[in-house]
Design a protein around this motif. Sequence first.
Motif, mmCIF file in Angstrom:
data_model
loop_
_atom_site.group_PDB
_atom_site.id
_atom_site.type_symbol
_atom_site.label_atom_id
_atom_site.label_comp_id
_atom_site.label_asym_id
_atom_site.label_seq_id
_atom_site.Cartn_x
_atom_site.Cartn_y
_atom_site.Cartn_z
ATOM 1 N N ILE A 1 53.052 39.956 78.175
ATOM 2 C CA ILE A 1 51.843 39.266 77.725
ATOM 3 C C ILE A 1 50.780 40.301 77.367
ATOM 4 C CG2 ILE A 1 50.080 37.582 78.330
ATOM 5 C CD1 ILE A 1 52.904 36.445 78.170
ATOM 6 N N THR A 2 50.170 40.158 76.193
ATOM 7 C CA THR A 2 49.106 41.073 75.776
ATOM 8 C C THR A 2 47.766 40.622 76.353
ATOM 9 O OG1 THR A 2 48.540 39.842 73.770
ATOM 10 C CG2 THR A 2 50.344 41.451 73.621
ATOM 11 N N TRP A 3 46.824 41.560 76.400
ATOM 12 C CA TRP A 3 45.494 41.207 76.915
ATOM 13 C C TRP A 3 44.770 40.244 75.979
ATOM 14 C CZ3 TRP A 3 43.535 41.163 81.457
ATOM 15 C CH2 TRP A 3 44.033 42.028 82.432
ATOM 16 N N ARG A 4 45.059 40.305 74.702
ATOM 17 C CA ARG A 4 44.454 39.342 73.776
ATOM 18 C C ARG A 4 44.899 37.926 74.123
ATOM 19 N NH1 ARG A 4 44.534 39.514 67.114
ATOM 20 N NH2 ARG A 4 43.412 37.530 66.821
ATOM 21 N N GLU A 5 46.167 37.775 74.460
ATOM 22 C CA GLU A 5 46.659 36.456 74.854
ATOM 23 C C GLU A 5 45.994 35.994 76.152
ATOM 24 O OE1 GLU A 5 51.185 35.826 73.568
ATOM 25 O OE2 GLU A 5 50.864 37.767 74.556
ATOM 26 N N ARG A 6 45.860 36.904 77.095
ATOM 27 C CA ARG A 6 45.224 36.547 78.363
ATOM 28 C C ARG A 6 43.779 36.105 78.144
ATOM 29 N NH1 ARG A 6 47.952 41.500 80.025
ATOM 30 N NH2 ARG A 6 49.737 41.008 81.393
ATOM 31 N N LEU A 7 43.045 36.853 77.337
ATOM 32 C CA LEU A 7 41.645 36.501 77.077
ATOM 33 C C LEU A 7 41.538 35.179 76.324
ATOM 34 C CD1 LEU A 7 40.179 40.014 76.154
ATOM 35 C CD2 LEU A 7 39.899 38.727 78.298
ATOM 36 N N THR A 8 42.507 34.908 75.462
ATOM 37 C CA THR A 8 42.518 33.617 74.762
ATOM 38 C C THR A 8 42.719 32.478 75.759
ATOM 39 O OG1 THR A 8 43.406 34.645 72.758
ATOM 40 C CG2 THR A 8 43.655 32.253 72.970
ATOM 41 N N TRP A 9 43.641 32.651 76.701
ATOM 42 C CA TRP A 9 43.831 31.631 77.744
ATOM 43 C C TRP A 9 42.534 31.418 78.533
ATOM 44 C CZ3 TRP A 9 48.903 34.184 79.993
ATOM 45 C CH2 TRP A 9 49.950 33.965 79.100
ATOM 46 N N VAL A 10 41.878 32.520 78.897
ATOM 47 C CA VAL A 10 40.628 32.419 79.669
ATOM 48 C C VAL A 10 39.576 31.641 78.885
ATOM 49 C CG1 VAL A 10 38.695 33.740 80.609
ATOM 50 C CG2 VAL A 10 41.038 34.489 81.038
ATOM 51 N N ALA A 11 39.412 31.958 77.596
ATOM 52 C CA ALA A 11 38.393 31.288 76.777
ATOM 53 C C ALA A 11 38.691 29.802 76.618
ATOM 54 C CB ALA A 11 38.298 31.959 75.409
ATOM 55 N N LEU A 12 39.961 29.491 76.361
ATOM 56 C CA LEU A 12 40.327 28.082 76.164
ATOM 57 C C LEU A 12 40.176 27.271 77.444
ATOM 58 C CD1 LEU A 12 43.494 28.517 73.904
ATOM 59 C CD2 LEU A 12 41.279 27.551 73.232
ATOM 60 N N ALA A 13 40.275 27.902 78.598
ATOM 61 C CA ALA A 13 40.053 27.191 79.867
ATOM 62 C C ALA A 13 38.582 27.151 80.242
ATOM 63 C CB ALA A 13 40.853 27.860 80.983
ATOM 64 N N ALA A 14 37.816 28.176 79.841
ATOM 65 C CA ALA A 14 36.407 28.246 80.224
ATOM 66 C C ALA A 14 35.570 27.194 79.521
ATOM 67 C CB ALA A 14 35.851 29.639 79.927
ATOM 68 N N ILE A 15 35.866 26.914 78.264
ATOM 69 C CA ILE A 15 35.041 25.975 77.500
ATOM 70 C C ILE A 15 35.077 24.568 78.101
ATOM 71 C CG2 ILE A 15 34.888 24.785 75.272
ATOM 72 C CD1 ILE A 15 35.565 27.477 73.957
ATOM 73 N N PRO A 16 36.247 23.967 78.378
ATOM 74 C CA PRO A 16 36.226 22.635 79.004
ATOM 75 C C PRO A 16 35.581 22.635 80.384
ATOM 76 C CG PRO A 16 38.388 23.110 78.072
ATOM 77 C CD PRO A 16 37.626 24.386 78.041
ATOM 78 N N SER A 17 35.792 23.714 81.154
ATOM 79 C CA SER A 17 35.188 23.790 82.487
ATOM 80 C C SER A 17 33.666 23.771 82.402
ATOM 81 C CB SER A 17 35.664 25.056 83.197
ATOM 82 O OG SER A 17 34.996 25.234 84.424
ATOM 83 N N SER A 18 33.113 24.565 81.491
ATOM 84 C CA SER A 18 31.660 24.586 81.309
ATOM 85 C C SER A 18 31.152 23.256 80.770
ATOM 86 C CB SER A 18 31.273 25.718 80.359
ATOM 87 O OG SER A 18 29.889 25.695 80.078
ATOM 88 N N LEU A 19 31.860 22.701 79.802
ATOM 89 C CA LEU A 19 31.414 21.433 79.215
ATOM 90 C C LEU A 19 31.453 20.293 80.225
ATOM 91 C CD1 LEU A 19 32.938 21.337 75.616
ATOM 92 C CD2 LEU A 19 30.537 21.546 76.272
ATOM 93 N N MET A 20 32.436 20.311 81.130
ATOM 94 C CA MET A 20 32.497 19.251 82.142
ATOM 95 C C MET A 20 31.219 19.237 82.978
ATOM 96 S SD MET A 20 35.114 18.728 85.333
ATOM 97 C CE MET A 20 34.526 20.227 86.117
ATOM 98 N N LEU A 21 30.787 20.407 83.441
ATOM 99 C CA LEU A 21 29.561 20.479 84.228
ATOM 100 C C LEU A 21 28.337 20.260 83.351
ATOM 101 C CD1 LEU A 21 30.382 23.522 86.544
ATOM 102 C CD2 LEU A 21 30.742 21.091 86.958
ATOM 103 N N GLY A 22 28.387 20.756 82.119
ATOM 104 C CA GLY A 22 27.246 20.596 81.220
ATOM 105 C C GLY A 22 26.982 19.149 80.855
ATOM 106 N N VAL A 23 28.045 18.409 80.509
ATOM 107 C CA VAL A 23 27.840 17.009 80.140
ATOM 108 C C VAL A 23 27.445 16.185 81.359
ATOM 109 C CG1 VAL A 23 30.226 16.183 80.461
ATOM 110 C CG2 VAL A 23 28.786 15.151 78.708
#
Length: 764
Positions: A228-250
């Motif tokens: 697994i490349t670090w770009r893939e890892r960071l993509t996973w992190v970003a795709l998980a971070a957005i819904p997590s933040s939006l859940m608390l934000g909304v």
Amino acid sequence: MTILATQPASTWRLPPALFTVTVFSSAALVFLVQPMVAKLVLPLLGGSPSVWNTSMAFFQLALLAGYAYAHALQRIGSVRTQALVHCAALVVAAIALPLRVSELVGAPSSDHPNLWLLGVLAVSIGAPFAVLSATAPLVQAWHARTLGAVDGKEPYVLYAASNLGSLLALLAYPLIVEPAFTLVGQRMGWSLGYAAFVVLMGSLAFLVARAGTQGPAAAARPTTARAITWRERLTWVALAAIPSSLMLGVTTHITTDVASAPFLWVLPLALYLGTFIIAFQAKPAIHPQITLVLQAAAVAACAALLPFRSTFFALQLFIHLAAFFLTALMCHQALVARRPDPARLTEFYLMMSVGGVVGGSFNAFLAPVIFNNVWEYPVVLALSCLVRPWGRDKVEPWAWAMLVLGIVAAMATPAVTTFLGPRVGVTGIVGDFSQQDFLELGVRVLLACSVIAAFLVRSRALFFFAVILVLSMGAQAAADRTDTRQSWRSFFGVLRESQTQVAGLGGTVKMLAHGTTLHGAQATAPTHRCRPLVYYTPLTPIGQVFTGKQLQSKALRIGAVGLGTGSVAAYVRPGDTLTFFEIDPLVVRISSDPKHFSYTTECAEGPVDYVLGDARLTVAKQPAGTFDILLIDAFSSDAVPAHLLTVEAVRGYLTRMKPDGVVILHLSNRNLDLKGPAQAVAKAAGGHALIQAYRPTEDRGSSWESSEDAVIVAKSPQALATFARDPRWKATDPSKARPWTDDYTNLAGALWRNLQEKYAWIPG
């Protein structure tokens, strides 16, 4: 030797259902314990949205610890050894049981409430929660090394079963568990459930260990997964971070800016879990291409309506939740599309958990410091557009259908608004912007979002800038019509000072609101500046008690739980003393600054002091027999601190009263019927009580009085004799509800009784 051991390896295999039952059970326990611990801990900090956000951030941190532990276990080559280590960890974590609030961290802190809350949660539930959280990735990894090694089936579908267990447990707690069981029963029941799960997990571990040495999986060749490349890892992190933040934000947005209602926080979390269930299904119920089209429309509509806060609640709630749900689903479907080989499964879930912590921590810890409003929600909503696919493919048929529907809706706007206006109760004015205008705007937004969905659905850059443009235009339109002059933000929420013109009060009236709940008002004209308004005018139940007690004594010792604008300070005469018990230091700073409100600094003729902290604890530190009047004014918001309305709490209040002292329970609430529990609590606490439901007459509109429900409690009937002779006060009926205690509260029942009062068709 067991029968299992003597069976030929070629005929024996693990039961697949056992994996599903195990991940389902662990997830259910995890999501049952979250509201249960909240019931134990969160009332001590007032129950604000930030308390919930911080708790969610902790649970995400504990989830990260559990996933990291599961990933570390995979470095052990033997499945048998993994199973033994995990069962031992489950047993060791049980030391924290039965569930309780640990006193090692000390009393709640108003100066650093988030640190106190994190510490208490870590000590009280951290270990069992983290070990339970490790179950989903660990069991999936075992599935991949046993059944998956034989039949080639991916284990990721088990994650859908895990989130289904989470969702059902989340919904079961407020609807079934809390009303049916006392807190002691809940704690013991969960602890027994944990013990049963240890047995279940031990059984699975035993069978997995046996399968690793005797089953068909033992003969399967291990495969070497791609690195697994670090770009893939960071993509996973970003795709998980957005819904997590939006859940608390909304959650924060709808409970702060749209409408605060009990259990409203359940909806975003339930939708969040639902997106995992859909995304990780073998055959998703919503195709990713359809998700992209619907998400574009929902986000465009949400961006347009975002600045118009508490207007037209049903439409706002639907669009905000739809935009969140579809954005989270888009991100989670993108995660599933990028899932690695099952051999890298635990690393995948670990990066997802890191993303959850990043998103949750941003909302819980960073946003309240750098923003004076809930700006994190629109910021992350706009950024979510950048994770959409690149390029511009052909416009799909359903996108054209949405375009046609939007054009038809826009052309029909006048007819639609004329028809819907009187049927949805569209009345009143918000600034210069009528709700009828708002409804028309909502219909026109359908056209805009449909066009964007049709033609920008595959272009993330254009869509991002389109959303930014719509947000800016909407904010400007709202700014032209709002009367908000200043806003502040603390851990406990967003406070806003606004102004309006009232001719009967000499002109400008300043108001202080926490979210959508008004916490007081003050006229600026010198002739009316020291006149208490809203709930505190002389004719309201609170005002009646103050004026009545003033006739009985020339020097009153007054306590008030909940400061607001400090309106009751206007009743303080020379010789009187007033102490406010307030949990939020920001409220003290605002109400004691004459630039904002001057009840405490210019209107009070006697000393006024403040005690910071949870009122249940700070009032208990006062000497017995201290107060002539004790006003408990903490229930107007819908994040109700139920621990202030229990038998034990009221018994403590009465201990601090003089023989003829009166406790005032101000029970006005838009969504909860607190009168029934309060009447039952007063009797169970050994007090004597009267109740009044005050409704101002129409000819007193210029006096700025509000409807008010109140119960007054005293040690003896003699202390209430003056009020008992007043026909406005009625005898209480303790049989209306079961008394709340520190071991039992029923907010769902209070919500249901309130709905029964409002709507005759709801069954009793």
